[in-house]
Design a protein around this motif. Structure first.
Motif, mmCIF file in Angstrom:
data_model
loop_
_atom_site.group_PDB
_atom_site.id
_atom_site.type_symbol
_atom_site.label_atom_id
_atom_site.label_comp_id
_atom_site.label_asym_id
_atom_site.label_seq_id
_atom_site.Cartn_x
_atom_site.Cartn_y
_atom_site.Cartn_z
ATOM 1 N N ASP A 22 0.866 -1.212 0.088
ATOM 2 C CA ASP A 22 -0.005 -0.019 0.108
ATOM 3 C C ASP A 22 0.970 1.273 -0.083
ATOM 4 O O ASP A 22 2.096 1.172 0.399
ATOM 5 N N PRO A 23 0.377 2.300 -0.295
ATOM 6 C CA PRO A 23 1.077 3.755 -0.612
ATOM 7 C C PRO A 23 1.904 4.124 0.629
ATOM 8 O O PRO A 23 2.867 4.697 0.702
ATOM 9 N N VAL A 24 1.176 3.841 1.868
ATOM 10 C CA VAL A 24 1.704 4.341 3.010
ATOM 11 C C VAL A 24 2.874 3.487 3.491
ATOM 12 O O VAL A 24 4.000 3.849 4.015
ATOM 13 N N THR A 25 2.674 2.218 3.310
ATOM 14 C CA THR A 25 3.855 1.562 3.481
ATOM 15 C C THR A 25 5.243 1.597 2.404
ATOM 16 O O THR A 25 6.468 1.735 2.965
ATOM 17 N N ASP A 27 5.755 4.629 1.407
ATOM 18 C CA ASP A 27 6.494 5.741 1.838
ATOM 19 C C ASP A 27 7.439 5.438 3.050
ATOM 20 O O ASP A 27 8.688 5.758 3.091
ATOM 21 N N GLY A 28 7.081 4.318 3.847
ATOM 22 C CA GLY A 28 7.762 4.009 4.972
ATOM 23 C C GLY A 28 9.112 3.146 4.449
ATOM 24 O O GLY A 28 10.241 3.438 4.857
ATOM 25 N N ALA A 249 3.243 -0.025 8.413
ATOM 26 C CA ALA A 249 3.214 1.224 7.825
ATOM 27 C C ALA A 249 3.387 2.345 8.898
ATOM 28 O O ALA A 249 4.382 3.230 8.604
ATOM 29 N N GLY A 250 2.690 2.266 9.776
ATOM 30 C CA GLY A 250 2.854 3.313 10.720
ATOM 31 C C GLY A 250 4.125 3.124 11.523
ATOM 32 O O GLY A 250 4.701 4.173 11.758
ATOM 33 N N ASN A 253 7.023 4.681 9.147
ATOM 34 C CA ASN A 253 6.872 6.039 9.114
ATOM 35 C C ASN A 253 7.023 6.891 10.182
ATOM 36 O O ASN A 253 7.625 8.087 10.000
#
Length: 274
Positions: A22-25, A27-28, A249-250, A253
């Motif tokens: 996913d996009p958030v992962t 970014d991480g 992801a959290g 990031n």
């Protein structure tokens, strides 16, 4: 000691239920790269099954060209689609299983999957969540190369059938099947070989690994720091330095490397490493 590498399992760790990152992962992962970490893949998938995912180039570009596949038995270059090293079961394994009369066998050659029966193909597809159409059915199973041989049957019979054949290991019976793999198959041993040969790293002490499954237990306990997903296999959670409470992801990031301050000075040596 600081981390120089981050090794990721795929299914259940980096990938979502839909088989994508996913996009958030994503970014991480970029954040780790910005902090100077080289990103590695360590998965149980073969090249054929990894390519079935159809990962986007923007994902692949974040990772080192050499990926560690089939639980450490394969070094595969995703840029050139070349298998640079591969460990297989002995050529005598498949003939011995066929001679014993097992009706349902599946062979992963690294470049394809072949089953002896429609039943075996359907069961394998359900277990490994791969398209049924990606599995060929043939009465002539390939004897070599065989990266992994899945037998639907009693493990005791598999042990008897392979008595006297060295160079392979028989896994525990799960969901009505057991897997025959090269002796010493292990993500830790495979990663140790890769790090020594390609990166001149004598230990796994500068590696942080992320995983969730029972095939990640040794790896999470042998690297400089191991991070288990929130819903990890109990053994993986016990072996890890840190078990996440939230999402990967959290953590990538906003959290990394929180919780890993007391990292091991050097990775513990795996019993499979040579």
């Amino acid at each position: 000691m600081t981390f120089g590498y981050a090794a990721f399992d795929l299914d259940g760790t980096l990938l979502g239920e839909d088989g994508t990152v996913d996009p958030v992962t994503l970014d991480g992962l970029r954040r780790l790269r910005e902090h100077g970490l080289s990103l590695l893949v360590a998965t149980g998938r073969s090249p054929y099954r990894l390519q079935q995912l159809g990962l986007r180039t923007e994902v692949l570009d974040l990772f080192e060209p050499l990926m560690l596949l089939r639980d450490g038995d394969i070094q595969w270059n995703w840029r050139t689609d070349a298998i640079e090293s591969m460990r297989t079961v002995p050529d005598t394994v498949v003939p011995a299983l066929l001679a014993w009369g097992f009706p349902d066998i599946v062979v992963d050659t690294g470049r394809g999957i072949v089953a002896t029966s429609e039943s075996a193909a359907a069961r394998y597809a359900r277990l490994y969540r791969c398209p049924r159409s990606s599995i060929a059915v043939s009465g002539r199973l390939p004897h070599s190369p065989a990266l992994k041989v899945t037998v639907f049957g009693d493990r005791r019979d598999v042990v008897d059938a392979l008595t006297g054949i060295d160079g392979c290991s028989i896994g525990p019976r799960k969901a009505g099947r057991c897997n025959v793999v090269p002796h010493g198959s292990c993500k830790t041993a495979g990663l140790a070989r890769l790090m020594a040969e390609r990166y001149a790293e004598p230990t796994l002490g500068r590696v942080v690994a992320f995983g969730d499954g029972d095939n990640d237990v040794c790896l999470l306990g042998s690297v400089g720091a191991g991070v288990a997903m929130a819903d990890s296999h109990p053994g993986a959670a016990r072996a890890a330095s840190l078990r996440l409470r939230g999402t990967l992801a959290g953590y990538l990031n906003a959290g990394f490397p929180r919780g890993l301050e007391k990292i091991r000075r050097a990775g513990r040596r795996c019993r499979h490493a040579t």
